[in-house]
Design a protein around this motif. Structure first.
Motif, PDB file in Angstrom:
ATOM      1  N   GLN A  47      -0.767  -0.996 -15.331  1.00  0.00           N
ATOM      2  CA  GLN A  47      -1.429  -2.639 -16.021  1.00  0.00           C
ATOM      3  C   GLN A  47      -1.883  -1.701 -16.619  1.00  0.00           C
ATOM      4  OE1 GLN A  47      -2.873  -4.470 -13.268  1.00  0.00           O
ATOM      5  NE2 GLN A  47      -3.225  -6.421 -14.897  1.00  0.00           N
ATOM      6  N   GLU A  48      -1.055  -2.386 -18.761  1.00  0.00           N
ATOM      7  CA  GLU A  48      -2.640  -2.325 -20.049  1.00  0.00           C
ATOM      8  C   GLU A  48      -2.948  -0.355 -19.708  1.00  0.00           C
ATOM      9  OE1 GLU A  48      -5.709  -4.082 -19.619  1.00  0.00           O
ATOM     10  OE2 GLU A  48      -4.697  -6.047 -19.525  1.00  0.00           O
ATOM     11  N   GLY A  49      -1.556   0.620 -19.654  1.00  0.00           N
ATOM     12  CA  GLY A  49      -1.484   1.809 -19.604  1.00  0.00           C
ATOM     13  C   GLY A  49      -2.113   2.572 -18.453  1.00  0.00           C
ATOM     14  N   MET A  50      -2.812   1.664 -17.230  1.00  0.00           N
ATOM     15  CA  MET A  50      -3.694   2.787 -15.880  1.00  0.00           C
ATOM     16  C   MET A  50      -2.177   2.458 -15.451  1.00  0.00           C
ATOM     17  SD  MET A  50      -6.291   3.938 -16.942  1.00  0.00           S
ATOM     18  CE  MET A  50      -7.094   3.660 -15.298  1.00  0.00           C
ATOM     19  N   LEU A  51      -2.041   3.578 -14.025  1.00  0.00           N
ATOM     20  CA  LEU A  51      -1.587   2.836 -12.382  1.00  0.00           C
ATOM     21  C   LEU A  51      -2.235   2.880 -11.692  1.00  0.00           C
ATOM     22  CD1 LEU A  51       0.100   6.064 -12.386  1.00  0.00           C
ATOM     23  CD2 LEU A  51       1.070   3.770 -13.189  1.00  0.00           C
ATOM     24  N   MET A  52      -2.143   1.553 -11.258  1.00  0.00           N
ATOM     25  CA  MET A  52      -3.453   0.564 -10.301  1.00  0.00           C
ATOM     26  C   MET A  52      -2.628   0.667  -8.550  1.00  0.00           C
ATOM     27  SD  MET A  52      -4.049  -3.463 -10.642  1.00  0.00           S
ATOM     28  CE  MET A  52      -5.227  -3.159 -11.494  1.00  0.00           C
ATOM     29  N   LEU A  53      -3.238   1.494  -8.151  1.00  0.00           N
ATOM     30  CA  LEU A  53      -2.816   1.578  -6.862  1.00  0.00           C
ATOM     31  C   LEU A  53      -2.550   0.523  -5.792  1.00  0.00           C
ATOM     32  CD1 LEU A  53      -2.890   3.917  -4.363  1.00  0.00           C
ATOM     33  CD2 LEU A  53      -4.579   4.145  -4.044  1.00  0.00           C
ATOM     34  N   ILE A  54      -1.729   0.060  -5.035  1.00  0.00           N
ATOM     35  CA  ILE A  54      -1.964  -1.206  -4.615  1.00  0.00           C
ATOM     36  C   ILE A  54      -1.481  -0.669  -3.418  1.00  0.00           C
ATOM     37  CG2 ILE A  54       0.329  -2.901  -4.517  1.00  0.00           C
ATOM     38  CD1 ILE A  54      -0.384  -2.909  -7.836  1.00  0.00           C
ATOM     39  N   ASP A  55      -0.297   0.415  -2.453  1.00  0.00           N
ATOM     40  CA  ASP A  55      -0.933   0.267  -1.509  1.00  0.00           C
ATOM     41  C   ASP A  55      -0.972   2.031  -0.974  1.00  0.00           C
ATOM     42  OD1 ASP A  55      -0.570  -0.434   1.300  1.00  0.00           O
ATOM     43  OD2 ASP A  55       1.917   1.553   1.363  1.00  0.00           O
ATOM     44  N   GLY A  56      -1.316   2.992   0.239  1.00  0.00           N
ATOM     45  CA  GLY A  56      -1.928   4.074  -0.001  1.00  0.00           C
ATOM     46  C   GLY A  56      -3.368   4.166  -0.546  1.00  0.00           C
ATOM     47  N   PHE A  57      -4.484   3.198   0.147  1.00  0.00           N
ATOM     48  CA  PHE A  57      -5.915   3.568   0.435  1.00  0.00           C
ATOM     49  C   PHE A  57      -6.541   4.653   1.192  1.00  0.00           C
ATOM     50  CE2 PHE A  57      -5.470  -0.132  -2.488  1.00  0.00           C
ATOM     51  CZ  PHE A  57      -5.796   0.308  -3.666  1.00  0.00           C
ATOM     52  N   VAL A  58      -6.076   4.416   1.976  1.00  0.00           N
ATOM     53  CA  VAL A  58      -6.010   5.446   3.420  1.00  0.00           C
ATOM     54  C   VAL A  58      -5.935   6.874   3.075  1.00  0.00           C
ATOM     55  CG1 VAL A  58      -5.868   6.178   5.586  1.00  0.00           C
ATOM     56  CG2 VAL A  58      -6.883   3.597   4.806  1.00  0.00           C
ATOM     57  N   ARG A  59      -4.627   6.892   2.764  1.00  0.00           N
ATOM     58  CA  ARG A  59      -4.058   7.873   2.022  1.00  0.00           C
ATOM     59  C   ARG A  59      -3.990   9.016   0.895  1.00  0.00           C
ATOM     60  NH1 ARG A  59       1.665   5.633   1.010  1.00  0.00           N
ATOM     61  NH2 ARG A  59       0.646   4.002   1.133  1.00  0.00           N
ATOM     62  N   HIS A  60      -4.810   7.793   0.293  1.00  0.00           N
ATOM     63  CA  HIS A  60      -5.460   8.367  -1.114  1.00  0.00           C
ATOM     64  C   HIS A  60      -6.844   8.965  -0.730  1.00  0.00           C
ATOM     65  CE1 HIS A  60      -8.255   7.928  -4.571  1.00  0.00           C
ATOM     66  NE2 HIS A  60      -7.165   8.420  -5.415  1.00  0.00           N
ATOM     67  N   LEU A  61      -7.501   8.394  -0.241  1.00  0.00           N
ATOM     68  CA  LEU A  61      -9.100   8.837   0.789  1.00  0.00           C
ATOM     69  C   LEU A  61      -9.088  10.109   0.967  1.00  0.00           C
ATOM     70  CD1 LEU A  61     -12.440   8.975   0.147  1.00  0.00           C
ATOM     71  CD2 LEU A  61     -12.135   7.239   1.766  1.00  0.00           C
ATOM     72  N   ALA A  62      -7.995  10.102   1.708  1.00  0.00           N
ATOM     73  CA  ALA A  62      -7.624  11.509   2.778  1.00  0.00           C
ATOM     74  C   ALA A  62      -7.521  12.762   2.159  1.00  0.00           C
ATOM     75  CB  ALA A  62      -7.428  11.323   4.143  1.00  0.00           C
ATOM     76  N   ALA A  63      -6.546  12.558   0.918  1.00  0.00           N
ATOM     77  CA  ALA A  63      -6.129  13.413   0.280  1.00  0.00           C
ATOM     78  C   ALA A  63      -7.021  14.467  -0.667  1.00  0.00           C
ATOM     79  CB  ALA A  63      -4.709  12.806  -0.597  1.00  0.00           C
ATOM     80  N   VAL A  64      -7.938  13.206  -1.314  1.00  0.00           N
ATOM     81  CA  VAL A  64      -8.679  13.036  -2.258  1.00  0.00           C
ATOM     82  C   VAL A  64      -9.954  14.404  -1.552  1.00  0.00           C
ATOM     83  CG1 VAL A  64     -10.722  12.420  -3.152  1.00  0.00           C
ATOM     84  CG2 VAL A  64      -8.730  11.274  -3.626  1.00  0.00           C
ATOM     85  N   ARG A  65     -10.572  13.780   0.133  1.00  0.00           N
ATOM     86  CA  ARG A  65     -10.945  13.950   1.121  1.00  0.00           C
ATOM     87  C   ARG A  65     -10.726  16.087   0.804  1.00  0.00           C
ATOM     88  NH1 ARG A  65     -13.624  10.691   5.416  1.00  0.00           N
ATOM     89  NH2 ARG A  65     -14.771   9.246   3.847  1.00  0.00           N
ATOM     90  N   LEU A  66      -9.577  16.406   1.045  1.00  0.00           N
ATOM     91  CA  LEU A  66      -8.972  17.391   1.380  1.00  0.00           C
ATOM     92  C   LEU A  66      -8.862  18.090  -0.061  1.00  0.00           C
ATOM     93  CD1 LEU A  66      -6.402  16.178   3.881  1.00  0.00           C
ATOM     94  CD2 LEU A  66      -8.407  17.773   4.757  1.00  0.00           C
ATOM     95  N   GLY A  67      -8.792  17.295  -1.291  1.00  0.00           N
ATOM     96  CA  GLY A  67      -8.720  18.258  -2.497  1.00  0.00           C
ATOM     97  C   GLY A  67      -7.404  18.506  -2.970  1.00  0.00           C
ATOM     98  N   LEU A  68      -6.851  17.974  -1.818  1.00  0.00           N
ATOM     99  CA  LEU A  68      -5.116  17.368  -2.772  1.00  0.00           C
ATOM    100  C   LEU A  68      -5.093  17.208  -3.910  1.00  0.00           C
ATOM    101  CD1 LEU A  68      -3.383  16.012   0.746  1.00  0.00           C
ATOM    102  CD2 LEU A  68      -4.128  18.472  -0.116  1.00  0.00           C
ATOM    103  N   ASP A  69      -3.961  17.023  -4.768  1.00  0.00           N
ATOM    104  CA  ASP A  69      -4.007  16.724  -5.947  1.00  0.00           C
ATOM    105  C   ASP A  69      -2.170  16.652  -5.778  1.00  0.00           C
ATOM    106  OD1 ASP A  69      -1.824  18.631  -5.952  1.00  0.00           O
ATOM    107  OD2 ASP A  69      -2.462  19.771  -7.364  1.00  0.00           O
TER     108      ASP A  69
END
Length: 69
Positions: A47-69
């Motif tokens: 949307q307007e050149g950005m990727l808006m997360l729709i589904d996967g907020f728990v997966r996203h937070l867990a991945a960020v905490r683990l330092g995953l890319d």
């Protein structure tokens, strides 16, 4: 639908304010990511050149905490 790999920081998380992220669920997802890796993709919409997360907020937070890319 297009699959692509993006950095977690590249996602617009503004819809996250509408979701609850229970700590127990995030910890369980962290354990799953450590044991099995990322099995299902996050869902985002461009949307307007950005990727808006729709589904996967728990997966996203867990991945960020683990330092995953």
């Amino acid at each position: 639908m297009e699959l692509r790999s993006v950095e977690p920081s590249a996602l617009d998380l503004s819809l996250g304010r509408l979701r609850q992220l229970p700590e127990a669920a995030v910890r369980a997802k962290e354990a799953s990511l450590r044991a099995k890796g990322q099995l299902s993709p996050l869902v985002a919409a461009e949307q307007e050149g950005m990727l808006m997360l729709i589904d996967g907020f728990v997966r996203h937070l867990a991945a960020v905490r683990l330092g995953l890319d």
